[in-house]
Design an enzyme around this catalytic site. Structure first.
Site, PDB file in Angstrom:
ATOM      1  N   ILE A 109      61.534  51.845 -22.613  1.00  0.00           N
ATOM      2  CA  ILE A 109      59.982  51.414 -22.293  1.00  0.00           C
ATOM      3  C   ILE A 109      59.954  51.124 -23.979  1.00  0.00           C
ATOM      4  CG2 ILE A 109      58.847  53.455 -23.004  1.00  0.00           C
ATOM      5  CD1 ILE A 109      57.523  50.958 -20.709  1.00  0.00           C
ATOM      6  N   LYS A 125      53.712  58.321 -21.447  1.00  0.00           N
ATOM      7  CA  LYS A 125      53.459  59.140 -20.351  1.00  0.00           C
ATOM      8  C   LYS A 125      54.661  59.855 -20.288  1.00  0.00           C
ATOM      9  CE  LYS A 125      56.047  57.245 -16.764  1.00  0.00           C
ATOM     10  NZ  LYS A 125      56.811  57.283 -16.361  1.00  0.00           N
ATOM     11  N   ASP A 137      58.772  60.993 -11.879  1.00  0.00           N
ATOM     12  CA  ASP A 137      58.811  60.474 -13.194  1.00  0.00           C
ATOM     13  C   ASP A 137      57.669  59.029 -13.135  1.00  0.00           C
ATOM     14  OD1 ASP A 137      59.766  59.133 -16.705  1.00  0.00           O
ATOM     15  OD2 ASP A 137      60.397  58.182 -15.207  1.00  0.00           O
TER      16      ASP A 137
END
Ligand code: NAP
Length: 308
Positions: free
Chosen positions: A13, A89, A167
């Site tokens: 990410i 997150k 997730d």
């Protein structure tokens, strides 16, 4: 003056979203990154956060893009060093850890952002307005993706604290709680945990909004073929509204009314920059609460072992 940022965790990410989003924002400067092994091209890398912060005292904020299990310790160290924190997150592996990060940020007078990126999908605010304008009868979530395609090599997902199918599923719950403007209360949950893993690979949740709207959700990490990231809403009058592709497309009564390119991370970094400028934090824990509640009331089912 640009806000000087250090990236913590240089995996998927960070490379796919954080680095381009920071570099695309004139109000931000990417100073360096740290990761034990990953070393993407074109970024000054340190093996750990301590050595990065020691070498670059000018770093004002860190974006923590590690797996959730190590996020609390890193966030608290960064906050104690006076840095603002942008938390990927989920903001931490547990509710207690997430609340502790928010409290530490408040004590040290720095900004903390729980980065619920899916809330910045283009259709979310329009969907919320649609729902505010009429009584709602029911909500369905269908969040189904192929873990082998989207999370190759990410062993941490099926370890304790990795959340398994939650997730990605927590992204749906982050949109849902924004649409509701409050809690999604979990009444029942079925969690299917592979016999060789510690986190679910599939889950079904029966929830209800604080106003009593029933919400049923299916999360599936074994979806092959068509991938689905949809939230479907029906009004009392029989109209329907749907968010597809994680909130990029909005449909009303089966017709697309909004279909825009996604810019979740650029928008989230603009929000972070603004929070820092205003001396505020934004740590909403309602999505993580719904996941935690699913683990509290959920029935565990043993599933086939999972091998990548
Ligand atoms: P990933 O590819 O496994 O990357 C995580 C990175 O964190 C790895 O590069 C790892 O290091 C590094 N790391 C682990 N412990 C560290 C530590 N103590 N200090 C510094 N770096 C450390 O995982 P990811 O997909 O990027 O996901 C990371 C987080 O972003 C997760 O919470 C996930 O939910 C969230 N997220 C992911 C996506 C996605 O599409 N993948 C989308 C949105 C949000 P090494 O590789 O160097 O060993």
């Amino acid at each position: 003056m640009a806000l000087k940022i250090g990236l913590v965790g240089l995996g998927k990410i960070a490379v796919d979203q954080h680095i381009p989003a920071i570099r695309g924002n004139k109000g931000l400067e990417l100073v360096a990154g740290c990761s034990p092994a990953s070393a993407p091209d074109g970024i000054l890398r340190y093996p750990d956060m301590g050595s990065m912060l020691a070498a670059h005292p000018e770093i004002e904020a860190v974006a923590i893009c590690t797996p959730p299990q190590v996020r609390h310790q890193l966030a608290c160290e960064a906050i104690a060093a006076g840095k603002h924190v942008f938390l990927e997150k989920p903001p931490a592996a547990t509710l207690g850890e997430a609340a502790s990060i928010a409290a530490a940020a408040a004590r040290h007078g720095v900004t903390a952002l729980a980065g619920w990126h899916s809330r910045f999908a283009p259709g979310v605010e329009s969907a919320r307005n649609w729902m505010l304008a009429r009584p709602i009868k029911s909500i369905q979530i269908r969040w189904k993706e192929n873990v082998r395609q989207w999370h190759p090599g990410q062993k941490w997902i099926f370890e304790a604290g990795g959340m398994g199918v939650f997730d990605p599923g927590i992204n749906a719950l982050s949109i849902l709680t924004r649409l509701l403007g409050g809690h999604a209360l979990v009444r029942k949950a079925a969690l299917h945990v592979p016999s060789n893993c510690s986190a679910p690979i599939q889950a079904e949740l029966d929830m209800v909004s604080e106003r009593g709207v029933p919400i049923d959700a299916e999360f599936d990490f074994l979806q092959v073929g068509q991938q689905t990231w949809s939230i479907l809403v029906e009004s009392v009058a029989g109209d329907t509204m749907a968010l597809h592709l994680g909130g990029r497309i909005m449909e009303v009564n089966g017709k697309a009314v909004l279909d825009e390119p996604e810019r979740e991370y650029p928008a989230m970094y603009e929000h972070f920059r603004q929070l820092v400028a205003e001396g505020r934090s934004d740590v909403d824990l309602t999505p993580l609460q719904a996941v935690a509640d699913a683990f509290l009331v959920g029935k565990l089912h043993s599933a086939e072992p999972y091998y990548e």
